[in-house]
Motif scaffolding. Sequence first.
Motif: not given
Length: 373
Positions: A214-241
């Motif tokens: 997965i290609h990730v673009n980390i924004p400038a200024g990110i700090d320790d403990g913060q998180q970045l959400r990458v939409s749609g890159q989790g587990e696949p949906g169930i029954n077409g979800g």
Amino acid sequence: MSKRDYYEVLGVGKGASKDEIKKAYRKLSKQYHPDINKEADAADKFKEIKEAYEVLSDDQKKAHYDQFGHTDPNSGGFGGGDFAGFGGFDDIFSTFFGGGGRRRDPNAPRQGSDLQYTMTLKFEEAVFGKETDIEIPRDEECETCFGTGAKPGTKPETCSHCQGSGQLNVEQNTPFGKIVNRRVCNHCHGTGKFIPHKCSTCGGTGTVTKRKKIHVNIPAGIDDGQQLRVSGQGEPGINGGPPGDLYIVFRVRSHEFFNRNGDDIQCEMPITVVQAALGDEILVPTIHGKVNLKIPAGTQNGKTFRLKGKGVPNVRGYGQGDQHITIRVVTPTKLTDKQKQLLREFAELSGQNSPDEQEESFFAKVKRAIKGD
């Protein structure tokens, strides 16, 4: 062992909104995720937090929990009483009102699970951001059966035991007569489907575990403990979800010279007694490069100077922090006889008292303060 109240687990009140429940879940799940928290009971706490969120984030489950608490609808009991045999709210409607509560369609599309990945950054990478590729293990649709779980040329069949509903109606005799207890079908495990010929690649699950780049673009200024959400890159949906999301949690290494405080950077610069007394212009390192800093004559130890705009870019794009430089005047520890003599002459010319005289003067002030003079 009895379960803890779900609201207590997430640390929210019963009147909490969906957003408040979600916010509390994200905070706690990040805190106790086994990949991050290495405490012995972290996995159990994470499981408890996830279970609480799954109930309180679902309107139907939440309504049932608010009314009946942890009562298991499949094991009998109703509101803590002795109405054994009821299988839950749906069964009551079915038995007494001839209707049926809402059923969850086992074949309805459902969103895939979210994933979490921890990434460690250098101090400079967090300040300026970066683009990078990461590899994560995740389940993907089987390319052999295209997610059906069935051997090519075959297809899943409707479960003959529940007729595709995913639930079985079991009649039970009670003092009130026969009632219907609805339970998850133990033949298809609630899916409503049966796979007579399973796919040899995925074993009938419809998914295979792969390492996904997965290609990730980390924004400038990110700090320790913060998180970045990458939409749609989790587990696949169930029954077409739709698929779930990927959450990247950042850990930022410390720097040997700079310290970060929000969007500001702090550091210390040593100067000599002569530089402090006479003033000087020194070269100061910043995260953006070296700059000249003018030290006024008579600068005291602990004096702080600010370099505007030489800090960290705000991760949300709201300007840029500053760099704060604290001066540390270094007192020489090894002096030649000539240097000592010159300092004594300097003290005499300045009219300064000797250390003994200064000490006597200090204690005299303390005594006067105590006496109230």
